[in-house]
Scaffold this motif. Structure first.
Motif, PDB file in Angstrom:
ATOM      1  N   UNK A 228      23.926  28.967  55.713  1.00  0.00           N
ATOM      2  CA  UNK A 228      24.833  27.934  55.305  1.00  0.00           C
ATOM      3  C   UNK A 228      24.170  26.335  54.887  1.00  0.00           C
ATOM      4  N   UNK A 229      22.775  26.391  55.166  1.00  0.00           N
ATOM      5  CA  UNK A 229      22.058  25.174  54.078  1.00  0.00           C
ATOM      6  C   UNK A 229      20.841  25.945  52.689  1.00  0.00           C
ATOM      7  N   UNK A 230      20.835  27.482  53.241  1.00  0.00           N
ATOM      8  CA  UNK A 230      20.122  27.682  52.261  1.00  0.00           C
ATOM      9  C   UNK A 230      20.878  28.359  51.268  1.00  0.00           C
ATOM     10  N   UNK A 231      22.602  28.822  51.335  1.00  0.00           N
ATOM     11  CA  UNK A 231      23.615  28.721  50.329  1.00  0.00           C
ATOM     12  C   UNK A 231      23.434  27.841  49.332  1.00  0.00           C
ATOM     13  N   UNK A 232      23.947  25.839  50.254  1.00  0.00           N
ATOM     14  CA  UNK A 232      23.840  25.128  49.689  1.00  0.00           C
ATOM     15  C   UNK A 232      22.820  24.127  48.973  1.00  0.00           C
ATOM     16  N   UNK A 233      21.497  25.392  49.634  1.00  0.00           N
ATOM     17  CA  UNK A 233      20.348  24.872  47.842  1.00  0.00           C
ATOM     18  C   UNK A 233      20.283  25.398  47.215  1.00  0.00           C
ATOM     19  N   UNK A 234      21.319  26.496  47.533  1.00  0.00           N
ATOM     20  CA  UNK A 234      21.442  27.780  45.750  1.00  0.00           C
ATOM     21  C   UNK A 234      22.563  27.413  44.805  1.00  0.00           C
ATOM     22  N   UNK A 235      23.388  26.536  45.607  1.00  0.00           N
ATOM     23  CA  UNK A 235      25.236  26.235  44.592  1.00  0.00           C
ATOM     24  C   UNK A 235      23.940  25.295  44.133  1.00  0.00           C
ATOM     25  N   UNK A 236      23.259  24.234  44.481  1.00  0.00           N
ATOM     26  CA  UNK A 236      22.288  22.914  43.769  1.00  0.00           C
ATOM     27  C   UNK A 236      21.288  23.262  43.472  1.00  0.00           C
ATOM     28  N   UNK A 239      23.635  24.155  39.466  1.00  0.00           N
ATOM     29  CA  UNK A 239      24.075  23.475  39.320  1.00  0.00           C
ATOM     30  C   UNK A 239      25.592  23.048  39.639  1.00  0.00           C
ATOM     31  N   UNK A 240      26.303  23.707  40.379  1.00  0.00           N
ATOM     32  CA  UNK A 240      27.012  23.750  41.130  1.00  0.00           C
ATOM     33  C   UNK A 240      27.363  22.495  42.303  1.00  0.00           C
ATOM     34  N   UNK A 241      28.718  21.529  42.691  1.00  0.00           N
ATOM     35  CA  UNK A 241      28.427  20.978  43.969  1.00  0.00           C
ATOM     36  C   UNK A 241      29.266  22.271  45.114  1.00  0.00           C
ATOM     37  N   UNK A 242      28.814  22.022  46.045  1.00  0.00           N
ATOM     38  CA  UNK A 242      28.395  22.703  47.265  1.00  0.00           C
ATOM     39  C   UNK A 242      30.253  22.627  47.806  1.00  0.00           C
ATOM     40  N   UNK A 259      32.648  25.114  59.839  1.00  0.00           N
ATOM     41  CA  UNK A 259      32.706  23.978  60.437  1.00  0.00           C
ATOM     42  C   UNK A 259      31.982  23.374  61.352  1.00  0.00           C
ATOM     43  N   UNK A 260      32.862  24.996  62.682  1.00  0.00           N
ATOM     44  CA  UNK A 260      32.068  24.285  64.096  1.00  0.00           C
ATOM     45  C   UNK A 260      30.475  24.519  64.578  1.00  0.00           C
ATOM     46  N   UNK A 261      30.500  25.488  63.537  1.00  0.00           N
ATOM     47  CA  UNK A 261      29.086  26.452  63.453  1.00  0.00           C
ATOM     48  C   UNK A 261      28.749  25.653  63.234  1.00  0.00           C
ATOM     49  N   UNK A 262      28.037  25.105  62.189  1.00  0.00           N
ATOM     50  CA  UNK A 262      27.624  23.989  61.290  1.00  0.00           C
ATOM     51  C   UNK A 262      27.400  23.125  62.777  1.00  0.00           C
ATOM     52  N   UNK A 263      28.870  22.398  63.015  1.00  0.00           N
ATOM     53  CA  UNK A 263      27.857  20.777  63.846  1.00  0.00           C
ATOM     54  C   UNK A 263      27.305  21.276  64.836  1.00  0.00           C
ATOM     55  N   UNK A 264      28.069  22.603  65.821  1.00  0.00           N
ATOM     56  CA  UNK A 264      27.228  22.409  66.781  1.00  0.00           C
ATOM     57  C   UNK A 264      25.787  22.419  66.372  1.00  0.00           C
ATOM     58  N   UNK A 265      25.292  23.250  65.653  1.00  0.00           N
ATOM     59  CA  UNK A 265      23.502  23.872  65.662  1.00  0.00           C
ATOM     60  C   UNK A 265      22.839  22.290  64.551  1.00  0.00           C
ATOM     61  N   UNK A 272      29.273  16.744  55.393  1.00  0.00           N
ATOM     62  CA  UNK A 272      28.078  14.936  55.359  1.00  0.00           C
ATOM     63  C   UNK A 272      26.969  15.884  54.806  1.00  0.00           C
ATOM     64  N   UNK A 273      26.123  16.880  55.756  1.00  0.00           N
ATOM     65  CA  UNK A 273      24.596  17.779  55.098  1.00  0.00           C
ATOM     66  C   UNK A 273      24.711  17.891  53.428  1.00  0.00           C
ATOM     67  N   UNK A 274      26.054  18.530  53.139  1.00  0.00           N
ATOM     68  CA  UNK A 274      25.534  18.888  51.870  1.00  0.00           C
ATOM     69  C   UNK A 274      25.802  17.633  51.299  1.00  0.00           C
ATOM     70  N   UNK A 275      26.727  16.408  51.053  1.00  0.00           N
ATOM     71  CA  UNK A 275      26.719  15.239  50.051  1.00  0.00           C
ATOM     72  C   UNK A 275      25.189  14.755  50.329  1.00  0.00           C
ATOM     73  N   UNK A 276      24.360  14.325  51.282  1.00  0.00           N
ATOM     74  CA  UNK A 276      23.003  13.790  51.623  1.00  0.00           C
ATOM     75  C   UNK A 276      21.795  14.824  50.519  1.00  0.00           C
ATOM     76  N   UNK A 277      21.796  16.320  51.009  1.00  0.00           N
ATOM     77  CA  UNK A 277      21.626  17.058  50.448  1.00  0.00           C
ATOM     78  C   UNK A 277      21.694  16.756  48.784  1.00  0.00           C
TER      79      UNK A 277
END
Length: 328
Positions: A228-236, A239-242, A259-265, A272-277
Motif C-alpha cells: 500500500x505504501x508503494x502504491x501511494x508513492x506511485x500515485x504521488x 500527480x494523483x491524490x491517493x 484499512x484494518x491491515x494497514x492500521x495493524x501493521x 493519515x499516512x497518505x496525507x502525511x506523505x
C-alpha cells in the motif's frame, strides 16, 4: 429494457461486469420475471444472457454465445470483483488469458478468482461455444455482511483469489447450480438466500482448523502495508491524490481489510499516512523553490487554495512561509 428506470438503478460497477459484452454482441436485455434476459446477433456471432442483481453489490448471471468469426472479447470492470463460475470446455481455454490467476476447483470447469478493475481482452474463436454461470461480488458485499455479523466475513472477498478444498468447492458448485436462469415470482429471494448460504458456509469453513490457510489475504499479511505504501508513492509520482477505493482495487482487497491491515501493521490509519506523505512531498518541492500553484497541481490538489489550507492545517504555517524559510 421495458423498465429502463429499474435497469438504470443497477449500480454502474455491477453493470460494467457485463455491459461491454452485451454491446459487442448486440444483446438488448429486458425484464423477465424478477431478473432480465436478452438475445442478440452481431457480425461475430450470436448469444443470450440472463442475470439477476442481488442487492447493490452482487449479481448472478449466465450467458451462452456461439462464435461465427474470431473476436477479441473486451471486459471493463469499474471495480475489483470476486467471482465463482462454471464454464464450458471452450471457455476454459480463455480463462488463463482473460482472468488474472484463475484457480481451478474440483475440475477444470469451476473457477474462483479476484479480478482488478481495468480493461481486459481475450480471443473467442470461430466455431466455439462459450458459456458460463457466474456469481460475482463487489468488495462491499462482504463488508455489508461483516457489519451485520461483525468478524464473521472479514477477508472473504480476498479469499476468492485462493484455492478451496473439495468440501468448499462442493458448496460453491451447489450454489451455482441453484442460481441459474429463473423467472418465477420469488426467485430473487431464493437466489439471494442461496448466495448468502454459500457465503456463510464458506466463512464458517474458513474459521475452522484451516484458519491459517483461509487467511484474509492470499499474500503474507506483513507485506500488505508495504504494498500500500508503494502504491501511494506511485500515485504521488503520477500527480494523483491517493484514493482508498483505488488502492484497494489495485491491491485486490476490500477497503475494510486494507484499512484494518494497514492500521495493524503500521499503527496508523492509511488515510493519515497518505496525507502525511503528500505533505512531506510538498515540503520537498517547496524547499526546491517551486510555486504553490505548481506544487498543488503536481500532487493532485484541485486548487492552490485547497493545498494551502491542507498544508497549514498539517504544519501550522502557509506554503509560502515554509518555502521562504526552507528554500535552499
Amino acid at each position: 429494457m421495458t423498465d429502463a428506470s429499474a435497469y438504470n438503478a443497477i449500480p454502474r460497477a455491477i453493470r460494467s461486469l457485463y455491459e461491454p459484452q452485451l454491446e459487442q454482441f448486440g444483446i438488448i436485455v429486458r425484464r423477465n420475471g424478477e431478473g432480465w434476459s436478452g438475445t442478440g446477433r452481431s457480425t461475430w456471432g450470436r448469444g443470450s444472457i440472463w442475470g439477476m442483481p442481488v442487492g447493490d453489490f452482487c449479481i448472478a448471471f449466465s450467458h451462452e454465445v456461439y462464435m461465427e468469426h474470431d473476436m477479441a472479447l473486451v471486459e471493463s470492470p469499474e471495480s475489483a470483483y470476486a467471482c465463482v463460475c462454471m464454464v464450458s470446455e471452450d471457455s476454459k481455454a480463455t480463462m488463463p488469458r482473460m482472468i488474472d490467476q484463475p484457480r481451478a476447483l474440483l475440475d477444470g470447469s469451476l473457477y474462483s478468482f479476484v479480478q482488478p478493475a481495468g480493461s481486459f481482452s481475450g480471443t473467442l474463436h470461430r466455431g466455439g461455444l462459450y458459456s458460463s454461470r457466474c456469481i460475482c461480488f463487489l468488495p462491499q458485499y462482504f463488508e455489508e455482511l461483516d457489519r451485520r455479523w461483525p468478524g464473521a466475513f472479514s477477508g472473504m472477498f480476498e479469499r476468492f483469489g485462493d484455492t478451496w478444498d473439495e468440501a468448499q468447492s462442493r458448496i460453491i458448485m451447489s450454489a451455482l447450480m441453484g442460481t441459474g436462469p429463473q423467472y418465477r415470482p420469488g426467485s430473487a429471494l431464493l437466489i439471494q438466500a442461496r448466495i448468502e448460504q454459500m457465503a456463510a458456509a464458506l466463512a464458517s469453513s474458513c474459521a475452522g482448523d484451516d484458519a491459517a490457510r483461509c487467511s484474509a489475504s492470499t499474500r503474507k499479511q506483513s507485506g500488505l502495508a508495504l504494498e500500500a505504501q508503494a502504491a501511494i508513492e506511485r500515485m504521488l509520482d503520477e500527480g494523483r491524490a491517493p484514493n482508498l477505493d483505488e488502492l484497494a482495487s489495485m491491491l485486490f482487497v476490500s477497503r475494510s481489510h486494507l484499512c484494518a491491515a494497514f492500521s495493524r501493521e503500521t499503527g496508523q490509519s492509511i488515510g493519515r499516512y497518505a496525507k502525511a506523505r503528500r505533505i512531506e512531498r510538498a515540503k520537498v518541492l517547496l524547499a526546491s523553490g517551486d510555486s504553490v500553484a505548481y506544487v498543488a497541481a503536481r500532487l493532485g490538489w484541485p486548487r492552490p487554495s485547497a493545498f494551502s489550507q491542507a498544508f497549514k492545517q498539517a504544519t501550522g504555517t502557509s506554503p509560502t512561509e515554509w518555502r521562504d524559510a526552507h528554500e535552499g
